[in-house]
Design a protein around this motif. Sequence first.
Motif, PDB file in Angstrom:
ATOM      1  N   GLN A  65     -10.860  10.300 -20.316  1.00 41.47           N
ATOM      2  CA  GLN A  65     -10.581  11.409 -21.220  1.00 41.47           C
ATOM      3  C   GLN A  65      -9.097  11.775 -21.191  1.00 41.47           C
ATOM      4  O   GLN A  65      -8.414  11.618 -20.175  1.00 41.47           O
ATOM      5  CB  GLN A  65     -11.415  12.631 -20.842  1.00 41.47           C
ATOM      6  N   LEU A  66      -8.623  12.274 -22.314  1.00 41.75           N
ATOM      7  CA  LEU A  66      -7.239  12.719 -22.435  1.00 41.75           C
ATOM      8  C   LEU A  66      -7.141  14.188 -22.045  1.00 41.75           C
ATOM      9  O   LEU A  66      -7.950  15.008 -22.488  1.00 41.75           O
ATOM     10  CB  LEU A  66      -6.752  12.524 -23.869  1.00 41.75           C
ATOM     11  N   VAL A  67      -6.168  14.498 -21.212  1.00 41.91           N
ATOM     12  CA  VAL A  67      -5.907  15.890 -20.818  1.00 41.91           C
ATOM     13  C   VAL A  67      -4.441  16.186 -21.062  1.00 41.91           C
ATOM     14  O   VAL A  67      -3.617  15.276 -21.221  1.00 41.91           O
ATOM     15  CB  VAL A  67      -6.279  16.137 -19.337  1.00 41.91           C
ATOM     16  N   LYS A  68      -4.096  17.486 -21.063  1.00 43.01           N
ATOM     17  CA  LYS A  68      -2.698  17.877 -21.269  1.00 43.01           C
ATOM     18  C   LYS A  68      -2.308  18.951 -20.266  1.00 43.01           C
ATOM     19  O   LYS A  68      -3.140  19.752 -19.828  1.00 43.01           O
ATOM     20  CB  LYS A  68      -2.489  18.373 -22.700  1.00 43.01           C
ATOM     21  N   VAL A  69      -1.032  18.931 -19.903  1.00 42.92           N
ATOM     22  CA  VAL A  69      -0.489  19.890 -18.943  1.00 42.92           C
ATOM     23  C   VAL A  69       0.729  20.544 -19.574  1.00 42.92           C
ATOM     24  O   VAL A  69       1.803  19.929 -19.653  1.00 42.92           O
ATOM     25  CB  VAL A  69      -0.089  19.185 -17.626  1.00 42.92           C
ATOM     26  N   PRO A  70       0.604  21.779 -20.060  1.00 46.22           N
ATOM     27  CA  PRO A  70       1.765  22.461 -20.656  1.00 46.22           C
ATOM     28  C   PRO A  70       2.831  22.747 -19.601  1.00 46.22           C
ATOM     29  O   PRO A  70       2.519  23.218 -18.505  1.00 46.22           O
ATOM     30  CB  PRO A  70       1.167  23.751 -21.217  1.00 46.22           C
ATOM     31  N   THR A  71       4.061  22.424 -19.919  1.00 48.10           N
ATOM     32  CA  THR A  71       5.209  22.758 -19.077  1.00 48.10           C
ATOM     33  C   THR A  71       6.200  23.539 -19.941  1.00 48.10           C
ATOM     34  O   THR A  71       6.052  23.582 -21.171  1.00 48.10           O
ATOM     35  CB  THR A  71       5.883  21.492 -18.517  1.00 48.10           C
ATOM     36  N   PRO A  72       7.218  24.147 -19.343  1.00 52.44           N
ATOM     37  CA  PRO A  72       8.146  24.961 -20.155  1.00 52.44           C
ATOM     38  C   PRO A  72       8.838  24.207 -21.275  1.00 52.44           C
ATOM     39  O   PRO A  72       9.173  24.796 -22.307  1.00 52.44           O
ATOM     40  CB  PRO A  72       9.157  25.459 -19.106  1.00 52.44           C
ATOM     41  N   LEU A  73       9.062  22.895 -21.116  1.00 51.27           N
ATOM     42  CA  LEU A  73       9.835  22.153 -22.109  1.00 51.27           C
ATOM     43  C   LEU A  73       9.013  21.157 -22.925  1.00 51.27           C
ATOM     44  O   LEU A  73       9.487  20.663 -23.943  1.00 51.27           O
ATOM     45  CB  LEU A  73      10.981  21.406 -21.421  1.00 51.27           C
ATOM     46  N   ALA A  74       7.807  20.848 -22.485  1.00 52.58           N
ATOM     47  CA  ALA A  74       6.983  19.871 -23.200  1.00 52.58           C
ATOM     48  C   ALA A  74       5.548  20.004 -22.717  1.00 52.58           C
ATOM     49  O   ALA A  74       5.264  20.678 -21.718  1.00 52.58           O
ATOM     50  CB  ALA A  74       7.498  18.455 -22.967  1.00 52.58           C
ATOM     51  N   THR A  75       4.652  19.356 -23.453  1.00 49.66           N
ATOM     52  CA  THR A  75       3.257  19.260 -23.030  1.00 49.66           C
ATOM     53  C   THR A  75       3.000  17.832 -22.591  1.00 49.66           C
ATOM     54  O   THR A  75       3.019  16.908 -23.401  1.00 49.66           O
ATOM     55  CB  THR A  75       2.301  19.647 -24.171  1.00 49.66           C
ATOM     56  N   ALA A 105       1.117   9.708 -19.068  1.00 47.01           N
ATOM     57  CA  ALA A 105       1.468   8.636 -20.003  1.00 47.01           C
ATOM     58  C   ALA A 105       2.548   9.022 -21.000  1.00 47.01           C
ATOM     59  O   ALA A 105       3.296   8.169 -21.467  1.00 47.01           O
ATOM     60  CB  ALA A 105       0.227   8.178 -20.764  1.00 47.01           C
ATOM     61  N   GLY A 106       2.636  10.276 -21.376  1.00 48.08           N
ATOM     62  CA  GLY A 106       3.604  10.673 -22.391  1.00 48.08           C
ATOM     63  C   GLY A 106       3.684  12.174 -22.505  1.00 48.08           C
ATOM     64  O   GLY A 106       3.132  12.915 -21.675  1.00 48.08           O
ATOM     65  N   GLU A 107       4.360  12.631 -23.542  1.00 44.42           N
ATOM     66  CA  GLU A 107       4.496  14.077 -23.719  1.00 44.42           C
ATOM     67  C   GLU A 107       4.650  14.421 -25.197  1.00 44.42           C
ATOM     68  O   GLU A 107       5.102  13.604 -26.001  1.00 44.42           O
ATOM     69  CB  GLU A 107       5.690  14.604 -22.920  1.00 44.42           C
ATOM     70  N   ARG A 116       8.906  19.672 -35.730  1.00 44.98           N
ATOM     71  CA  ARG A 116       7.460  19.579 -35.617  1.00 44.98           C
ATOM     72  C   ARG A 116       7.070  18.849 -34.332  1.00 44.98           C
ATOM     73  O   ARG A 116       7.862  18.093 -33.769  1.00 44.98           O
ATOM     74  CB  ARG A 116       6.888  18.853 -36.829  1.00 44.98           C
ATOM     75  N   LEU A 117       5.860  19.080 -33.900  1.00 45.34           N
ATOM     76  CA  LEU A 117       5.388  18.454 -32.676  1.00 45.34           C
ATOM     77  C   LEU A 117       5.146  16.969 -32.896  1.00 45.34           C
ATOM     78  O   LEU A 117       4.570  16.560 -33.901  1.00 45.34           O
ATOM     79  CB  LEU A 117       4.098  19.119 -32.200  1.00 45.34           C
ATOM     80  N   SER A 118       5.566  16.149 -31.934  1.00 49.02           N
ATOM     81  CA  SER A 118       5.334  14.706 -32.009  1.00 49.02           C
ATOM     82  C   SER A 118       5.137  14.164 -30.597  1.00 49.02           C
ATOM     83  O   SER A 118       5.629  14.721 -29.619  1.00 49.02           O
ATOM     84  CB  SER A 118       6.502  13.994 -32.697  1.00 49.02           C
ATOM     85  N   PHE A 119       4.411  13.046 -30.509  1.00 48.17           N
ATOM     86  CA  PHE A 119       4.125  12.429 -29.220  1.00 48.17           C
ATOM     87  C   PHE A 119       5.081  11.274 -28.979  1.00 48.17           C
ATOM     88  O   PHE A 119       5.435  10.535 -29.891  1.00 48.17           O
ATOM     89  CB  PHE A 119       2.690  11.904 -29.193  1.00 48.17           C
ATOM     90  N   ARG A 120       5.494  11.133 -27.709  1.00 46.19           N
ATOM     91  CA  ARG A 120       6.301   9.991 -27.322  1.00 46.19           C
ATOM     92  C   ARG A 120       5.852   9.520 -25.946  1.00 46.19           C
ATOM     93  O   ARG A 120       5.423  10.316 -25.102  1.00 46.19           O
ATOM     94  CB  ARG A 120       7.784  10.346 -27.295  1.00 46.19           C
ATOM     95  N   ARG A 121       5.922   8.207 -25.741  1.00 41.92           N
ATOM     96  CA  ARG A 121       5.584   7.657 -24.435  1.00 41.92           C
ATOM     97  C   ARG A 121       6.673   7.993 -23.429  1.00 41.92           C
ATOM     98  O   ARG A 121       7.837   8.157 -23.775  1.00 41.92           O
ATOM     99  CB  ARG A 121       5.402   6.146 -24.525  1.00 41.92           C
TER     100      ARG A 121
END
Length: 569
Positions: A65-75, A105-107, A116-121
């Motif tokens: 499963q995919l999870v996310k960890v919010p940090t001050p500068l990125a998720t 894996a990425g943020e 806008r929000l975008s994903f990068r490895r």
Amino acid sequence: MNTPVSAPGARADEPEAPPFIERRGKPAVPPRRIAHVVSVSGSQAVAVLERESGNQDEARVEIGQLVKVPTPLATVVGLVSAVSAPAPASGGGAEDIRLIEINLAGEVVDDPKDGRLSFRRGVSHLPTIGDAVLLADRHDLTRVYTQPNVATIEVGSLFQDAAVPARFLVDDLLAKHFIVVGTTGCGKSCALTAILQRVLDAHNHAHIVMLDVHNEYPTAFGDQAELINPTNLNLPFWLLNFQELSAALTSGDAYHDAEIEILSDAVIAAKRRYSDASSNRQIARRPGDSGGVTVDAPTPFRLSDVLSFIDDQLGKLERTQKTLPYRRLKNRIETLASDQRYSFMFGSLTVQDTMTDILGRLFRVPNDGRPITVIDLSTVPPEILDVVISVISRLAFDLAVWSKGGLPMLLVCEEAHRYAPANAGQGFEPTRQALSRIAKEGRKYGLSLALVTQRPSELDTTILSQCSTVVAMRLSTERDQQVMRSNTHDGALDLLDFLPLLGDREAIVLGQGVGMPMRIKFADIASKGVPRNLNAGFSQSWSKPNLDRAGLEAIVSRWRHAGRERNQG
């Protein structure tokens, strides 16, 4: 299902919010806090699962499963790779400490171009102790697994949320080679078909060549396929280079070297004679003068001229000289020329320079609405199968080189371990060389490989290591699993530990052909055409008479003369 290819300019981070529905019994998962980070080491983090007071419907966390960890500068986003309770409670009302291991894996960050929000490895802003861990919601999944402004194909759905399509990045998938691995019966052929069908749906001018060693794919692509089998294949002997020609015509015993030398002189003489006859000239040459003709050049010549040269040499030999290599070579050539099983290569009574026509049909130039060639190799005599595969692979590479990359092609190799084995002594070296050259240099010229195998441990490691995308389906043997781990470079290799547990049509996809590693379920392709299984099953076949004497006689007749006929039913 969404459209197979994402439209250029479409924003993956602004999907239309779909309703939270259930598909295949798996409910959509809203974003919710499930844990907090207690350890970060390299690309891995460990988090403690939190219990929700009074909530009987706690989030279920599964591997993959995919999870996310919010940090001050990125998720930061990652995949769950393990779950455990290292110190089980002993009772008295105490609760287990439950841990999850996460491969980072990425943020997700703000795109500096448009905000806008975008994903990068890759992860620039690592999480730290105490940071919250949330289950990714549908918008997160879509943002991560669907890249904006990039051509993609939809091949199925995500394991985590069946409402989110699984997409492959077309250019990275095709341009950098990919491999589909899995044990027999797990759905490799259907997975490959699903991928290629989606590619063809979106690219009418594609050029794909499939080496079908089991005659599985004639029904998979309908009218889009040019079907070739030994009864209509035209691959004349003069297209072979000398190494391939030697493998077909000479023996492998003590007389091999002598036959090689004789054949070399005979082929040069035959090519020179054909060239002179074609230009209506006859030039007197000194012995050893080839007139610029080489044994490897794909220029026409006649077998009759080869035999004439051998006869001439036999007539000049004295009795004290050895004539056996000459006679054996002559007998071998005459046998192949008269055997109808080899007619697609040695059976032509006339020789014409049809190289352009042959290349055009094999590699679909122009494709005339049939962008894929399916070459049935199931009835090619095993003594010459490696030679046929070597010729096709080498011609594909040479055409790519001489076209200077102007003809992007995909060569699909079913059962690749059979003709490019890991042990150099078990396979035909020219085939290994041809495929290895494509694996290492093909992308420079727009030529790519798609490999399919049930035994990756038996596949040449040089070729395997060049595959930038891995579609790993169920694998049962530890040796095969270990080879995939050692030849796959990605941040989610722990997922490969669960290959034995995957269901049919399920896969773990790693590499550059996807936004990030994912576990997927391939789409059902029954409505579009599926690879055919010639075995209907013992229980069904044995429940009624299945073959009579007349049918057996017909099979024997085809067997002796032209091999098994192609059955379109």
